[in-house]
Scaffold this active site. Structure first.
Site, PDB file in Angstrom:
ATOM      1  CB  SER A  59       2.076  -6.194   0.755  1.00  0.00           C
ATOM      2  OG  SER A  59       0.369  -5.699   0.520  1.00  0.00           O
ATOM      3  CE1 TYR A  74       1.434 -10.080  -3.731  1.00  0.00           C
ATOM      4  CE2 TYR A  74       0.365  -9.083  -2.136  1.00  0.00           C
ATOM      5  CZ  TYR A  74       1.139  -8.765  -2.173  1.00  0.00           C
ATOM      6  OH  TYR A  74       1.888  -7.331  -2.910  1.00  0.00           O
TER       7      TYR A  74
END
EC number: 1.1.1.62
Length: 306
Positions: free
Chosen positions: A181, A194
């Site tokens: 990401s 995350y």
């Protein structure tokens, strides 16, 4: 002193030149047709996709099947996988194998290895992942899911790579795409767990690529920003927010570009802009408050009610 400054100036110019060349390759490839199916098929007969039941994983499953590969779909919900399997077989003619597995658990990999036995796996897409909080949140408010996030976002990449890479090494060819990401490229407060889990994927992938690139194996990490998927509550699409199908089709153009890619030109431009912000400014309280408000407002106004 003058010689030192000249050397620094030349080094800066060289770095800028390398970045310009890399970006020009993105521009060129973005206007090209998709990578020939023969390239992907040359890696092996089968592609394995984790998190294949939704979003980016589902899109990769269809796209790789369209390129002529047979596909192994691995995800938690068997019913979803069966529906996707039937549609892929009907629309592409490729063979499909379904494996049910919950990647938040550690005891699934012997079963997966057994299901993959005997398959010539040329492509592995480590896509499965979980986002504990779509809206920005402090770590302690999401820490109840920390172990699941670690298993799903980190352990899955390591274990699936171990299962598949050894066979790719013996055949001296293969392609591994690890979906990270944009928030894994630098630390993102309020997405701390995350962000850290995706940073692991980046570091792990780039190190592995150096280890195995001379053995005919491509290992690439993708660092997209905004993609409209169930995990992101189907954010409204735009020039920056891509559908899963759009992202996957474009990302396959860049599999030979290097060890790391954002996966699409729009996200590459966004990454360049974000990287221009010095860390001291980016992590200042004023900037973080501004980003928190802007990003929260954006998410709330763009989350789809699907």
């Amino acid at each position: 002193m003058e010689q030192f400054l000249l050397s620094v100036g030349l080094l800066v110019c060289l770095v800028c030149l390398v970045k310009c060349v890399r970006f020009s390759r993105y521009l060129f490839l973005s206007f090209c047709k998709a990578l020939p199916g023969s390239f992907l098929r040359s890696m092996g007969q089968w592609a394995v996709i984790t998190g294949a039941g939704d979003g980016i994983g589902k899109a990769y499953s269809f796209e790789l099947a369209r390129h002529g590969l047979n596909v192994v779909l691995i995800s938690r919900t068997l019913e979803k996988l069966q529906v996707i399997s039937e549609e892929i077989e009907r629309t592409t003619g490729s063979r499909v194998k379904v494996v049910q597995a919950d990647f938040t658990r550690e005891d699934i990999y012997d079963h997966i290895e057994e299901q993959l036995k005997g398959l010539e796996i040329g492509v592995l897409v480590n896509n499965v992942g979980m986002l504990p909080n779509l809206l920005p949140s402090h770590f302690l408010s999401t820490s109840g899911e920390s172990q699941s996030v670690i298993h799903c976002n980190i352990t899955s990449v390591v274990k699936m790579t171990q299962l598949v890479l050894k066979h790719m090494e013996s055949r001296r060819r293969g392609l591994i795409l690890n979906i990270s990401s944009g928030v894994g490229v630098r630390p993102w407060p309020l997405y701390s767990l995350y962000s850290a889990s995706k940073a692991f994927v980046c570091t792990f992938s780039k190190a592995l690529n150096v280890e195995y690139r001379d053995k005919g194996i491509i290992i690439q990490v993708l660092t997209p920003y905004s993609v409209s998927t169930p995990m992101t509550k189907y954010l409204n699409t735009s020039r920056v927010t891509k559908t899963a199908d759009e992202f996957v089709k474009e990302s396959l153009k860049y599999v030979t570009i290097g060890a790391e890619t954002c996966g699409c030109l729009a996200h590459e431009i966004l990454a360049i802009i974000l990287n221009l912000i010095p860390s001291r400014i980016f992590y200042s309280s004023t900037t973080q408050r501004f980003l928190l408000k802007q990003f929260s407002d954006y998410l709330k106004s763009n989350i789809s009610n699907r």
